[in-house]
Design an enzyme around this catalytic site. Structure first.
Site, PDB file in Angstrom:
ATOM      1  N   LYS A 161       0.857  -1.190   0.000  1.00 50.95           N
ATOM      2  CA  LYS A 161       0.000   0.000   0.000  1.00 50.95           C
ATOM      3  C   LYS A 161       0.888   1.233   0.000  1.00 50.95           C
ATOM      4  CE  LYS A 161      -4.415   1.106   0.327  1.00 50.95           C
ATOM      5  NZ  LYS A 161      -5.569   0.443  -0.245  1.00 50.95           N
ATOM      6  N   GLY A 210     -24.853   3.041   2.678  1.00 53.70           N
ATOM      7  CA  GLY A 210     -23.970   3.626   1.658  1.00 53.70           C
ATOM      8  C   GLY A 210     -24.327   3.136   0.271  1.00 53.70           C
ATOM      9  N   VAL A 211     -24.868   4.050  -0.540  1.00 48.95           N
ATOM     10  CA  VAL A 211     -25.205   3.661  -1.920  1.00 48.95           C
ATOM     11  C   VAL A 211     -24.332   4.452  -2.903  1.00 48.95           C
ATOM     12  CG1 VAL A 211     -27.496   2.694  -1.576  1.00 48.95           C
ATOM     13  CG2 VAL A 211     -27.252   5.171  -1.818  1.00 48.95           C
ATOM     14  N   GLY A 212     -23.017   4.354  -2.682  1.00 54.34           N
ATOM     15  CA  GLY A 212     -22.047   4.942  -3.618  1.00 54.34           C
ATOM     16  C   GLY A 212     -21.830   3.961  -4.749  1.00 54.34           C
ATOM     17  N   VAL A 223     -20.247   0.948  -5.043  1.00 53.52           N
ATOM     18  CA  VAL A 223     -20.544  -0.465  -4.800  1.00 53.52           C
ATOM     19  C   VAL A 223     -21.996  -0.645  -4.356  1.00 53.52           C
ATOM     20  CG1 VAL A 223     -19.959  -2.478  -3.387  1.00 53.52           C
ATOM     21  CG2 VAL A 223     -18.146  -0.984  -4.219  1.00 53.52           C
TER      22      VAL A 223
HETATM   23  P1  NAD Z   1     -18.132   5.509  -2.566  1.00 49.27           P
HETATM   24  O1  NAD Z   1     -17.416   6.665  -1.951  1.00 49.27           O
HETATM   25  O2  NAD Z   1     -18.545   5.564  -3.986  1.00 49.27           O
HETATM   26  O3  NAD Z   1     -19.448   5.173  -1.707  1.00 49.27           O
HETATM   27  C1  NAD Z   1     -19.512   5.282  -0.323  1.00 49.27           C
HETATM   28  C2  NAD Z   1     -20.866   5.880   0.007  1.00 49.27           C
HETATM   29  O4  NAD Z   1     -21.038   5.885   1.415  1.00 49.27           O
HETATM   30  C3  NAD Z   1     -21.020   7.324  -0.478  1.00 49.27           C
HETATM   31  O5  NAD Z   1     -22.200   7.472  -1.235  1.00 49.27           O
HETATM   32  C4  NAD Z   1     -21.073   8.122   0.831  1.00 49.27           C
HETATM   33  O6  NAD Z   1     -21.895   9.278   0.728  1.00 49.27           O
HETATM   34  C5  NAD Z   1     -21.657   7.107   1.779  1.00 49.27           C
HETATM   35  N1  NAD Z   1     -21.426   7.399   3.188  1.00 49.27           N
HETATM   36  C6  NAD Z   1     -20.330   7.963   3.770  1.00 49.27           C
HETATM   37  N2  NAD Z   1     -20.515   8.064   5.076  1.00 49.27           N
HETATM   38  C7  NAD Z   1     -21.728   7.542   5.359  1.00 49.27           C
HETATM   39  C8  NAD Z   1     -22.477   7.341   6.532  1.00 49.27           C
HETATM   40  N3  NAD Z   1     -22.015   7.712   7.730  1.00 49.27           N
HETATM   41  N4  NAD Z   1     -23.693   6.767   6.449  1.00 49.27           N
HETATM   42  C9  NAD Z   1     -24.192   6.383   5.257  1.00 49.27           C
HETATM   43  N5  NAD Z   1     -23.525   6.553   4.088  1.00 49.27           N
HETATM   44  C10 NAD Z   1     -22.319   7.114   4.146  1.00 49.27           C
HETATM   45  O7  NAD Z   1     -17.200   4.246  -2.281  1.00 49.27           O
HETATM   46  P2  NAD Z   1     -17.304   2.790  -2.944  1.00 49.27           P
HETATM   47  O8  NAD Z   1     -16.303   2.685  -4.014  1.00 49.27           O
HETATM   48  O9  NAD Z   1     -18.723   2.452  -3.191  1.00 49.27           O
HETATM   49  O10 NAD Z   1     -16.756   1.911  -1.729  1.00 49.27           O
HETATM   50  C11 NAD Z   1     -17.576   1.651  -0.592  1.00 49.27           C
HETATM   51  C12 NAD Z   1     -16.789   0.807   0.390  1.00 49.27           C
HETATM   52  O11 NAD Z   1     -16.374  -0.404  -0.250  1.00 49.27           O
HETATM   53  C13 NAD Z   1     -15.514   1.456   0.924  1.00 49.27           C
HETATM   54  O12 NAD Z   1     -15.321   1.002   2.236  1.00 49.27           O
HETATM   55  C14 NAD Z   1     -14.440   0.876   0.023  1.00 49.27           C
HETATM   56  O13 NAD Z   1     -13.179   0.886   0.652  1.00 49.27           O
HETATM   57  C15 NAD Z   1     -14.956  -0.529  -0.168  1.00 49.27           C
HETATM   58  N6  NAD Z   1     -14.495  -1.205  -1.376  1.00 49.27           N
HETATM   59  C16 NAD Z   1     -14.768  -0.685  -2.607  1.00 49.27           C
HETATM   60  C17 NAD Z   1     -14.343  -1.367  -3.748  1.00 49.27           C
HETATM   61  C18 NAD Z   1     -14.653  -0.832  -5.118  1.00 49.27           C
HETATM   62  O14 NAD Z   1     -14.486  -1.594  -6.081  1.00 49.27           O
HETATM   63  N7  NAD Z   1     -15.106   0.392  -5.255  1.00 49.27           N
HETATM   64  C19 NAD Z   1     -13.636  -2.568  -3.632  1.00 49.27           C
HETATM   65  C20 NAD Z   1     -13.408  -3.109  -2.362  1.00 49.27           C
HETATM   66  C21 NAD Z   1     -13.834  -2.408  -1.229  1.00 49.27           C
END
Ligand code: NAD
Length: 359
Positions: free
Chosen positions: A80, A179-181, A183
């Site tokens: 990392k 969290g509906v980002g 993933v």
């Molecule tokens: P993202 O930033 O697109 O989505 C995260 C979402 O969580 C955002 O919409 C944000 O507004 C929301 N959020 C933040 N704080 C919050 C809270 N207190 N309550 C409710 N919602 C909240 O990130 P992502 O890429 O979707 O990743 C989500 C998680 O999955 C992270 O922990 C990331 O490390 C992990 N992850 C992602 C991937 C990937 O392929 N993107 C792979 C492995 C792990």
């Protein structure tokens, strides 16, 4: 505390610190293990309060990548990078070119990719000074956004968890998604298509509206997601969702989501187990994203185009590994996170022994 005393040090092969006077780059590249192959893991840019805090994060995340890559059966070790700085104000092309030189200095033992605070556009600058960069767009080997593959793995993991814990399929099951980002939104669509009912929360109202419009999900405020009447809790936001405050509220029988570091501390994993909840270890269930990135590293190494069939094959194998974790947890009467950690360490040790024997 010194580097070697840190609980996260755990036999790191190398820890490299870089400073570039011209651009102000301060970065740490931690290489936990190259037993299974070159270390791979993203680069995080964050305004760490101190170099010690940055080091601690680099060590913790790099070790976690070793475990994740081993459980995904990738020929990659764990590493990392962290850049100390504010990603909103300190990013410049020259800073990322300097970061690329730092990666190059590690001599191919570490492949970088995006993480919090670092985008594919930033990595394009790093790519000018090193070839050990994945997660880019616009070339034949590029793997693109890993989120849909992560979500697909999580979806299959939820399906498996519901089958094991509730002996049914997803039709009519209620899933609470925190969290509906990237993933979480893909996951919501897949669950909806499989007949699941959804309760969702986020701090981003636009993201919530969009997912609710597509899936008919019920929206609740962030604090209320832990009280949701749901059979599955899917943490897909930040780390630490399962902690001593939230665990007593959860009614779910299955915890299965995409977020990293879902357990606030390892001990909480034992409490989850004692409450009879089935926890799908985060770094196993969310391994789809790193498999996708590994597909790019593989293609770059071979001078070939990205191969989605290889990614699908690895994703299938990941789900077999997840099932093995559940089987062993059941037969050995032990929490799933303990079983997963033990399996990951065993895979890394075996690779190290084989490497030594071949040398
Ligand atoms: P993202 O930033 O697109 O989505 C995260 C979402 O969580 C955002 O919409 C944000 O507004 C929301 N959020 C933040 N704080 C919050 C809270 N207190 N309550 C409710 N919602 C909240 O990130 P992502 O890429 O979707 O990743 C989500 C998680 O999955 C992270 O922990 C990331 O490390 C992990 N992850 C992602 C991937 C990937 O392929 N993107 C792979 C492995 C792990």
């Amino acid at each position: 505390m010194t580097l070697f005393d840190s609980p996260a040090f755990e036999g790191h092969e190398g820890v490299h610190a870089f400073f570039d006077e011209k651009t102000g780059l301060k970065c740490i590249i931690a290489v936990h293990s190259t037993a299974r192959g070159p270390a791979a893991g993203g680069c995080r840019m964050w305004p760490f309060p101190s170099a010690d805090a940055a080091l601690e994060d680099a060590l913790r995340l790099s070790r976690a990548m070793s475990y994740k890559n081993a459980m995904a059966d990738l020929e990659l070790g764990g590493g990392k990078a962290v850049i100390i700085g504010d990603s909103r104000t300190m990013k410049t092309p020259a800073l990322f070119e300097a970061f690329g030189r730092a990666v190059e200095d590690v001599g191919g033992k570490y492949w970088t990719a995006e993480d919090v605070g670092v985008s594919p556009a930033d990595l394009m600058h790093a790519r000018k000074t090193t070839r050990y960069v994945a997660g880019l767009t616009g070339h034949a080997a590029a793997s693109g956004d890993p989120s849909p593959v992560t979500a697909e793995g999580v979806f299959r993991g939820v399906t498996l968890g519901v089958r094991r814990a509730l002996n049914r399929d997803l039709d009519g099951v209620t899933v609470a998604i925190q969290g509906v980002g990237h993933v979480g939104a893909y996951l919501a669509e897949k669950l909806h298509a499989a007949g699941a009912k959804l309760i969702i929360t986020d701090v981003n109202q636009d993201a919530l509206r969009e997912v609710a419009d597509k899936t008919g999900a019920k929206i609740v405020p962030p604090h209320a997601i832990f009280d949701a009447e749901a059979e599955v809790f899917a943490p897909c936001a930040l780390g630490g969702a399962i902690n001593i405050d939230t665990l007593p509220k959860l009614k779910a029988k299955v915890i299965a989501g995409g977020a990293n570091n879902q357990l606030a501390e390892p001990e909480i994993g034992a409490a989850v187990y004692e409450r009879g909840m089935l926890y799908m270890p985060d770094y196993v269930i969310n391994g789809g994203g790193i498999i996708n990135v590994a597909g790019e590293i593989r293609a770059l190494d071979r001078g070939e185009a990205f191969d989605p069939a290889w990614v699908e094959m690895k994703l299938g194998r990941l789900m077999e590994t997840l099932a093995e974790v559940l089987d062993r947890s059941k037969s050995e009467h032990r929490p799933t996170h303990e079983v997963a950690n033990e399996m990951a360490k065993a895979r890394i040790s075996l690779a190290a022994e084989q490497k030594k024997a071949a040398a």
